[in-house]
Scaffold this motif. Structure first.
Motif, PDB file in Angstrom:
ATOM      1  N   UNK A   3       5.848  -1.954  -5.195  1.00  0.00           N
ATOM      2  CA  UNK A   3       7.020  -1.660  -4.391  1.00  0.00           C
ATOM      3  C   UNK A   3       7.101  -2.711  -3.286  1.00  0.00           C
ATOM      4  N   UNK A   4       8.319  -3.065  -2.906  1.00  0.00           N
ATOM      5  CA  UNK A   4       8.498  -3.988  -1.784  1.00  0.00           C
ATOM      6  C   UNK A   4       8.019  -3.355  -0.480  1.00  0.00           C
ATOM      7  N   UNK A   5       8.031  -2.024  -0.400  1.00  0.00           N
ATOM      8  CA  UNK A   5       7.581  -1.319   0.796  1.00  0.00           C
ATOM      9  C   UNK A   5       6.064  -1.151   0.720  1.00  0.00           C
ATOM     10  N   UNK A   6       5.328  -1.639   1.701  1.00  0.00           N
ATOM     11  CA  UNK A   6       3.867  -1.533   1.644  1.00  0.00           C
ATOM     12  C   UNK A   6       3.410  -0.080   1.743  1.00  0.00           C
ATOM     13  N   UNK A   7       2.244   0.231   1.158  1.00  0.00           N
ATOM     14  CA  UNK A   7       1.786   1.638   1.122  1.00  0.00           C
ATOM     15  C   UNK A   7       1.740   2.314   2.479  1.00  0.00           C
ATOM     16  N   UNK A   8       1.341   1.597   3.537  1.00  0.00           N
ATOM     17  CA  UNK A   8       1.186   2.265   4.833  1.00  0.00           C
ATOM     18  C   UNK A   8       2.526   2.597   5.499  1.00  0.00           C
TER      19      UNK A   8
END
Length: 342
Positions: A3-8
């Motif tokens: 995903x372009x959105x990082x896990x944190x």
């Protein structure tokens, strides 16, 4: 596929993506990855403008900025670009980046005083700053190995990401889009501070920097880009510069980057201020000027395939009202966000 959105930064989704989980992008793209400890970045645009031949005061102003960024708490990265605006003024634009707001704040107080605190004969100066939380912006790169803009100060780059190559991917890459519509509210207003003009912008103002790098292309590909694609891109950039206010684009600059020696490079970027992310999306998806840009780019890339050496990137920020700062001294009334207040 990441995903372009990082896990944190992933939270419980309250708003849907524009594509399903089984979507597969037709070509690879990548995003900048920041260390989890980075909560906010700073993008600071320092500009000067003049008409006609370069006055000695403009040359000394360039040296002034180079000195400023060398001071304590200076930026982790900065670059320098040039363009001629719709009023015929030459503009030198320096963009500096930080991933530590406290360090920026310590640097900015004396830097602001030096840049706009006093007049410079024959030269207008401006400062435009965004300091967004990391859930309020996104980046996208067509290839690895040469970050630009705010991505230079990131910890690294992602692997191939899911959210791209479809309308709405830009919004889906912004972490805040998981829960928030990022709807614009309010109107920009003007505040006069002696000879300095401040623009107080609206909540969720949008900024995009979108770049092109043709320095690695061979002779045939360079000719194809400069003859078939760049003129169409320039037409769209000129529309946004001259008539963008009608569709929610307050100001647009189409600039060429300068190298360390001051010479123009084979890199360009458009940078614009938008009333909202929605206004930028509408232009991208349906306006004839961007439809032509998209068509020319797809024809170019499809004809070359994986052999294409052109590098493309962008960064998009949706800034809260308290994350913005706009100040102008001695500039013409169509400069940057001054255009938004008439």
């Amino acid at each position: 596929m990441e995903s372009a959105i990082p896990p944190h930064l992933i939270t419980a989704r309250r708003r849907h993506r524009r594509v399903d989980d089984d979507y597969k992008p037709p070509y690879p793209s990548f995003v900048a990855r920041y260390k989890p400890g980075v909560a906010r970045v700073v993008m600071a645009y320092f500009g000067q403008q003049y008409r006609g031949e370069v006055p000695l005061t403009a040359a000394s102003s360039t040296a002034d900025f180079v000195k400023l960024v060398s001071e304590a708490h200076g930026p982790s990265h900065w670059d320098h670009a040039y363009y001629v605006d719709q009023a015929g003024f030459a503009n030198e634009v320096f963009v500096a980046y930080w991933d530590d707001v406290a360090r920026f704040d310590a640097w900015f107080v004396p830097a602001r005083a030096a840049w706009t605190g006093s007049g410079v004969d024959g030269v207008g100066r401006f400062i435009e700053v965004l300091r967004p939380a990391v859930d309020r912006y996104e980046t996208l790169f067509s290839s690895l190995g040469r970050p630009e803009g705010v991505a230079v100060i990131a910890g690294g780059m992602s692997g191939e990401v899911l959210e791209h190559a479809y309308w709405g991917g830009m919004r889906d890459r912004i972490p805040l889009s998981l829960t928030d519509e990022m709807r614009s509210s309010g109107k920009p207003t003007l505040l006069q501070d002696g000879p300095r003009l401040r623009v107080l912008a609206a909540d969720n103002l949008c900024m995009i920097r979108s770049g092109q790098d043709w320095s690695d292309t061979d002779t045939a590909e360079r000719r194809m880009y400069l003859e078939d694609v760049e003129p169409v891109l320039r037409e769209g950039m000129d529309f946004l510069r001259d008539d963008g206010i009608s569709i929610g684009c307050y100001a647009n600059r189409y600039m060429r980057l300068r190298g360390p020696d001051g010479a123009l490079t084979e890199k360009s970027y458009g940078q614009s201020w938008w009333q909202s992310l929605s206004a930028l999306e509408r232009w991208a998806e349906s306006h004839p000027t961007h439809v032509r840009i998209f068509g020319a780019a797809m024809k170019y890339l499809s004809s070359l395939g994986p052999a294409a050496k052109l590098r493309l990137y962008h960064e998009v920020t949706v800034a809260a009202a308290d994350e913005q700062f706009f100040e102008y001294r001695g500039c013409h009334p169509k400069t940057g966000m001054l255009a938004a207040v008439g």
